[in-house]
Motif scaffolding. Structure first.
Motif, PDB file in Angstrom:
ATOM      1  N   GLU A  16       5.202   4.734   2.592  1.00 50.33           N
ATOM      2  CA  GLU A  16       6.419   5.292   3.178  1.00 50.33           C
ATOM      3  C   GLU A  16       7.342   4.175   3.660  1.00 50.33           C
ATOM      4  OE1 GLU A  16       5.479   8.163   6.143  1.00 50.33           O
ATOM      5  OE2 GLU A  16       4.669   9.625   4.705  1.00 50.33           O
ATOM      6  N   ILE A  17       6.776   3.141   4.237  1.00 44.82           N
ATOM      7  CA  ILE A  17       7.572   1.988   4.674  1.00 44.82           C
ATOM      8  C   ILE A  17       8.231   1.332   3.463  1.00 44.82           C
ATOM      9  CG2 ILE A  17       7.428  -0.335   5.660  1.00 44.82           C
ATOM     10  CD1 ILE A  17       5.238   0.742   7.528  1.00 44.82           C
ATOM     11  N   ARG A  18       7.449   1.178   2.394  1.00 42.38           N
ATOM     12  CA  ARG A  18       7.986   0.564   1.174  1.00 42.38           C
ATOM     13  C   ARG A  18       9.179   1.342   0.648  1.00 42.38           C
ATOM     14  NH1 ARG A  18       7.828   1.683  -3.914  1.00 42.38           N
ATOM     15  NH2 ARG A  18       6.357   3.408  -3.599  1.00 42.38           N
ATOM     16  N   ARG A  19       9.103   2.664   0.678  1.00 35.01           N
ATOM     17  CA  ARG A  19      10.217   3.473   0.167  1.00 35.01           C
ATOM     18  C   ARG A  19      11.448   3.381   1.071  1.00 35.01           C
ATOM     19  NH1 ARG A  19       5.881   6.745  -2.154  1.00 35.01           N
ATOM     20  NH2 ARG A  19       5.435   7.780  -0.172  1.00 35.01           N
ATOM     21  N   VAL A  20      11.234   3.261   2.382  1.00 39.25           N
ATOM     22  CA  VAL A  20      12.380   3.072   3.285  1.00 39.25           C
ATOM     23  C   VAL A  20      13.093   1.770   2.950  1.00 39.25           C
ATOM     24  CG1 VAL A  20      13.072   2.654   5.671  1.00 39.25           C
ATOM     25  CG2 VAL A  20      11.439   4.459   5.166  1.00 39.25           C
ATOM     26  N   PHE A  59      -0.951  -4.187   5.321  1.00 37.08           N
ATOM     27  CA  PHE A  59       0.178  -3.732   4.496  1.00 37.08           C
ATOM     28  C   PHE A  59       0.301  -4.576   3.231  1.00 37.08           C
ATOM     29  CE2 PHE A  59       2.816  -1.873   8.269  1.00 37.08           C
ATOM     30  CZ  PHE A  59       1.938  -0.806   8.321  1.00 37.08           C
ATOM     31  N   LEU A  60       0.229  -5.892   3.385  1.00 34.31           N
ATOM     32  CA  LEU A  60       0.438  -6.780   2.247  1.00 34.31           C
ATOM     33  C   LEU A  60      -0.685  -6.635   1.219  1.00 34.31           C
ATOM     34  CD1 LEU A  60       2.156  -8.877   0.895  1.00 34.31           C
ATOM     35  CD2 LEU A  60       1.068 -10.650   2.289  1.00 34.31           C
ATOM     36  N   ILE A  61      -1.907  -6.471   1.688  1.00 32.87           N
ATOM     37  CA  ILE A  61      -3.034  -6.268   0.771  1.00 32.87           C
ATOM     38  C   ILE A  61      -2.835  -4.997  -0.042  1.00 32.87           C
ATOM     39  CG2 ILE A  61      -5.495  -5.668   0.683  1.00 32.87           C
ATOM     40  CD1 ILE A  61      -5.951  -7.647   2.952  1.00 32.87           C
ATOM     41  N   ALA A  62      -2.318  -3.954   0.610  1.00 36.67           N
ATOM     42  CA  ALA A  62      -2.091  -2.675  -0.082  1.00 36.67           C
ATOM     43  C   ALA A  62      -1.045  -2.799  -1.183  1.00 36.67           C
ATOM     44  CB  ALA A  62      -1.668  -1.607   0.921  1.00 36.67           C
ATOM     45  N   LEU A  63      -0.150  -3.773  -1.061  1.00 34.06           N
ATOM     46  CA  LEU A  63       0.904  -3.967  -2.053  1.00 34.06           C
ATOM     47  C   LEU A  63       0.564  -5.060  -3.064  1.00 34.06           C
ATOM     48  CD1 LEU A  63       4.086  -3.828   0.259  1.00 34.06           C
ATOM     49  CD2 LEU A  63       3.152  -1.998  -1.172  1.00 34.06           C
ATOM     50  N   SER A  64      -0.676  -5.577  -3.016  1.00 32.35           N
ATOM     51  CA  SER A  64      -1.039  -6.726  -3.835  1.00 32.35           C
ATOM     52  C   SER A  64      -2.211  -6.407  -4.756  1.00 32.35           C
ATOM     53  CB  SER A  64      -1.404  -7.919  -2.941  1.00 32.35           C
ATOM     54  OG  SER A  64      -0.398  -8.169  -1.981  1.00 32.35           O
ATOM     55  N   GLU A  65      -2.398  -7.281  -5.728  1.00 31.58           N
ATOM     56  CA  GLU A  65      -3.549  -7.222  -6.633  1.00 31.58           C
ATOM     57  C   GLU A  65      -4.648  -8.139  -6.083  1.00 31.58           C
ATOM     58  OE1 GLU A  65      -3.837  -5.280  -9.201  1.00 31.58           O
ATOM     59  OE2 GLU A  65      -1.765  -4.524  -9.210  1.00 31.58           O
ATOM     60  N   PRO A  66      -5.918  -7.839  -6.395  1.00 32.83           N
ATOM     61  CA  PRO A  66      -7.028  -8.653  -5.857  1.00 32.83           C
ATOM     62  C   PRO A  66      -6.904 -10.151  -6.137  1.00 32.83           C
ATOM     63  CG  PRO A  66      -7.872  -6.618  -6.802  1.00 32.83           C
ATOM     64  CD  PRO A  66      -6.408  -6.653  -7.128  1.00 32.83           C
ATOM     65  N   HIS A  67      -6.395 -10.505  -7.317  1.00 35.38           N
ATOM     66  CA  HIS A  67      -6.317 -11.933  -7.641  1.00 35.38           C
ATOM     67  C   HIS A  67      -5.269 -12.677  -6.799  1.00 35.38           C
ATOM     68  CE1 HIS A  67      -3.026 -10.316 -10.204  1.00 35.38           C
ATOM     69  NE2 HIS A  67      -2.469 -11.497 -10.002  1.00 35.38           N
ATOM     70  N   GLU A  68      -4.435 -11.925  -6.038  1.00 33.34           N
ATOM     71  CA  GLU A  68      -3.402 -12.549  -5.212  1.00 33.34           C
ATOM     72  C   GLU A  68      -3.868 -12.802  -3.782  1.00 33.34           C
ATOM     73  OE1 GLU A  68       0.803 -10.895  -6.667  1.00 33.34           O
ATOM     74  OE2 GLU A  68      -0.540  -9.287  -6.030  1.00 33.34           O
ATOM     75  N   TYR A  69      -4.986 -12.204  -3.392  1.00 33.14           N
ATOM     76  CA  TYR A  69      -5.380 -12.221  -1.985  1.00 33.14           C
ATOM     77  C   TYR A  69      -5.511 -13.637  -1.422  1.00 33.14           C
ATOM     78  CZ  TYR A  69      -6.567  -7.247  -2.591  1.00 33.14           C
ATOM     79  OH  TYR A  69      -6.525  -5.908  -2.848  1.00 33.14           O
ATOM     80  N   ARG A 121      10.046  -8.380  -0.057  1.00 33.94           N
ATOM     81  CA  ARG A 121      10.335  -8.706  -1.460  1.00 33.94           C
ATOM     82  C   ARG A 121       9.696  -7.716  -2.410  1.00 33.94           C
ATOM     83  NH1 ARG A 121       8.358 -11.099  -5.836  1.00 33.94           N
ATOM     84  NH2 ARG A 121       6.292 -11.391  -4.914  1.00 33.94           N
ATOM     85  N   ARG A 122       8.451  -7.355  -2.146  1.00 37.94           N
ATOM     86  CA  ARG A 122       7.725  -6.450  -3.031  1.00 37.94           C
ATOM     87  C   ARG A 122       8.213  -5.011  -2.927  1.00 37.94           C
ATOM     88  NH1 ARG A 122       2.236  -8.475  -4.592  1.00 37.94           N
ATOM     89  NH2 ARG A 122       2.273 -10.717  -4.142  1.00 37.94           N
ATOM     90  N   SER A 123       8.893  -4.687  -1.853  1.00 38.41           N
ATOM     91  CA  SER A 123       9.370  -3.316  -1.648  1.00 38.41           C
ATOM     92  C   SER A 123      10.823  -3.133  -2.051  1.00 38.41           C
ATOM     93  CB  SER A 123       9.210  -2.929  -0.174  1.00 38.41           C
ATOM     94  OG  SER A 123       7.864  -3.053   0.242  1.00 38.41           O
TER      95      SER A 123
END
Length: 464
Positions: free
Chosen positions: A51-55, A82-92, A109-111
Motif C-alpha cells: 500500500e505504501i508503494r502504491r501511494v 519494507f526493503l526486503i519485501a521489495l527485493s529479490e533474495p540475491h540483492e539482500y 526508487r523501487r516504488s
C-alpha cells in the motif's frame, strides 16, 4: 496549473503565443476535501509495504518530500522489512550495507515510476515537392503525437487530472507547441504549401486533438482570412482520460487503499489500450469499469467472492434457453462476451496485484465446488495469461521447452485441460452439471450434434 507564457525564438526575432495550457486541457475538477491526502498519511504510518508503494507510485500529495520524510521517520527494522519485501533474495547482501536514509531512498526508487526522459519532437515537414500527400503528412504527424503520448505514464495523467504537478504531461504539450512553431515557420517560408496543409487539417480532425489544434492555430496565423471552414477544437484535449479518472475520485471518497488498487489495474489497461496499440483513440472515454475488481474489494473471503460471481452468473444465464443455445443467438453472444471480459479482467488484476493470486486460487476451488464452470474457466484463463506474460527464462534448464508457473490447483488444471475440446470437463459435466462453460459445449454441438447438449438442457430446465 501551467503558467501563461510565450515561447520566444530570439535567434529568428519572432515570438509565438502559447497555445497550450494544462489547466485548459484538463476538465475542471473541484472537491471540497482532498480526502486521499489525509489517508496517504495514515498509510505511511501503517505496515503494508504494498500500500505504501502504491501511494508513492501515484504521488497523490502536494509535498514531493512527504514520502521520503515519512519513510526516514520509521525505525530501522521497519524500513529493513519494507526493503526486503521489495527485493529479490540475491540483492539482500548488497542492500544490507546501505544506511537508513539510503534504504528509504531505495524504497522510493523501487516504488516510483521510471524517471522522466525529455524526448523532443522529431517530425519535420517533408521537403517541397509537387506531389505532397496530405494524408501521408497527417498520418506522420499523428504517429509522432501518439509516440509522445506513449511517453506519459498513466500515473502522471492521474496526477494531472487531480490538479497536481505533472512534468510528463507538461512536456507533451510543449512538444505540440513546438509542432505549431515548426509548421508556422515552414508555411511562412513556403506559402504555396498552405493548400496542402489545409487538407492535412481535415485529415487530422479525427486524429490527435493536440496536433490538430497546433495546425489550426498555425493556419490561422499564416492565413487568417482563408481558414473559416476549419474545425475549431473546443473540448479539453485530455478529457477522454482525465474525465473518467476525476469521476472515479468523486464517486468513491474515503477509500484510498481500494482506489490505489483500482488505479494499479487501470494502469495495466491503459498500457494495453494506448501504448501497445498501433492506432490511438483520442475521443472514446477511458473505460474505468472493473466489475470483477469491485466484487473482489467488497468480498470478505474467497468463498464470498465465489458466491457473488455465482449470483451474477445466474442472473446472466436466466435468459438462456435450449433454443437460444442451439441458434447461438444474441443471449449466447452476450454470455460469451461476458466470459472474455471477465478473463481479461482477471489477468489485469493479477498483473497489477499479484497478491490477489492466492485469493483467486481458493475462489476457483469454491467455484468448482458450487459447479460454476463459467466463472471458473474465466479465472483459469486469466491466471494462465498472467503466467504466460510473467514467465522468466530458466538459466539452469538444458531442456528446450517453456514450462509455465503453476498457479492453479492441479485437480482444477486437469479438469479444465483444453485438450480435445476440454474433454475432461465435458465428461465431468455429464455427472456434475452446473452453470456451463459455453465455449466447450458449443464447439461440441457443432461437431457432434444437438444430443451432446442434453446435460446443459437439463440444467437450464432445472433452474427455470
Amino acid at each position: 496549473m501551467s503558467p501563461q507564457y510565450s515561447i520566444t525564438a530570439s535567434d529568428w526575432g519572432h515570438s509565438y503565443p502559447s497555445i497550450f495550457h494544462l489547466n485548459l486541457e484538463i476538465p475542471a475538477f473541484f472537491v471540497s476535501y482532498r480526502w486521499w491526502e489525509d489517508e496517504a498519511t495514515t498509510v505511511f504510518w501503517a505496515f503494508d509495504i504494498q500500500e505504501i508503494r502504491r501511494v508513492i507510485q501515484f504521488g497523490l500529495f502536494r509535498d514531493e518530500n512527504f514520502p521520503r520524510t515519512s519513510l526516514c521517520a520509521r525505525n530501522v527494522d521497519t524500513i529493513d522489512t519494507f526493503l526486503i519485501a521489495l527485493s529479490e533474495p540475491h540483492e539482500y547482501q548488497l542492500l544490507g550495507s546501505l544506511s537508513h536514509i539510503q534504504r528509504a531512498e531505495e524504497i522510493m526508487r523501487r516504488s516510483s515510476i521510471p524517471p522522466f526522459q525529455a524526448i523532443p519532437w522529431s517530425w519535420l515537414p517533408p521537403q517541397p515537392s509537387p506531389t505532397l500527400d496530405a494524408l501521408a503528412i497527417a498520418e506522420a504527424i499523428e504517429a509522432e503525437s501518439h509516440f509522445h503520448f506513449k511517453q506519459v505514464a498513466f500515473e502522471e495523467f492521474v496526477r494531472a487530472a487531480l490538479g497536481y504537478k505533472a512534468v510528463f504531461v507538461d512536456w507533451f504539450l510543449q512538444q505540440h507547441a513546438a509542432l505549431y512553431i515548426i509548421l508556422q515557420d515552414h508555411l511562412n517560408i513556403y506559402p504555396e504549401h498552405i493548400p496542402v496543409y489545409i487538407e492535412v487539417e481535415k485529415h487530422l480532425r479525427s486524429r490527435s486533438p493536440f496536433a490538430h489544434r497546433a495546425l489550426v492555430q498555425c493556419l490561422l496565423a499564416v492565413r487568417p482570412s482563408g481558414s473559416r471552414d476549419m474545425a475549431k477544437p473546443s473540448v479539453a484535449g485530455f478529457d477522454f482520460i482525465a474525465g473518467p479518472i476525476q469521476a472515479l475520485f468523486k464517486d468513491q471518497p474515503g477509500r484510498l487503499t481500494a482506489m490505489l488498487k483500482m488505479l494499479s489495474v487501470l494502469a495495466i489497461r491503459f498500457r494495453r489500450e494506448y501504448i501497445h496499440r498501433p492506432t490511438m483513440d483520442w475521443r472514446t472515454p477511458f473505460d474505468i469499469s472493473i466489475p470483477f475488481l469491485d466484487d473482489y474489494l467488497e468480498s470478505t473471503s474467497p468463498t464470498d467472492l465465489a458466491r457473488s460471481m455465482r449470483g451474477l452468473d445466474e442472473h446472466h444465464f436466466a435468459e438462456l434457453t435450449p433454443q437460444s443455445l442451439i441458434a447461438e443467438d444474441a443471449v449466447v453472444g452476450q454470455l460469451q462476451s461476458h466470459w472474455r471480459i471477465l478473463s481479461v479482467a482477471v489477468w489485469e488484476c493479477c498483473a497489477a496485484l499479484p497478491e490477489l493470486i492466492p485469493y483467486l486460487q481458493e475462489c476457483a476451488q469454491c467455484l468448482l465446488t458450487t459447479r460454476n464452470y463459467h466463472s471458473l474457466a474465466a479465472i483459469i484463463k486469466g491466471l494462465h495469461i498472467y503466467t504466460i506474460l510473467t514467465m522468466r527464462p530458466d538459466s539452469t534448464s538444458t531442456v528446450q521447452a517453456i514450462t509455465l508457473e503453476t498457479v492453479v490447483p492441479q485437480e482444477i488444471l486437469s479438469l479444465m485441460n483444453p485438450a480435445q475440446n476440454f474433454a475432461a470437463y465435458r465428461q465431468y459435466y455429464q455427472e456434475f452439471p452446473g452453470i456451463p462453460f459455453l465455449m466447450a459445449h458449443l464447439r461440441d454441438h457443432k461437431q457432434n450434434g444437438e444430443s451432446v447438449l442434453q446435460p446443459v438442457f437439463e440444467y437450464l430446465q432445472s433452474t427455470q
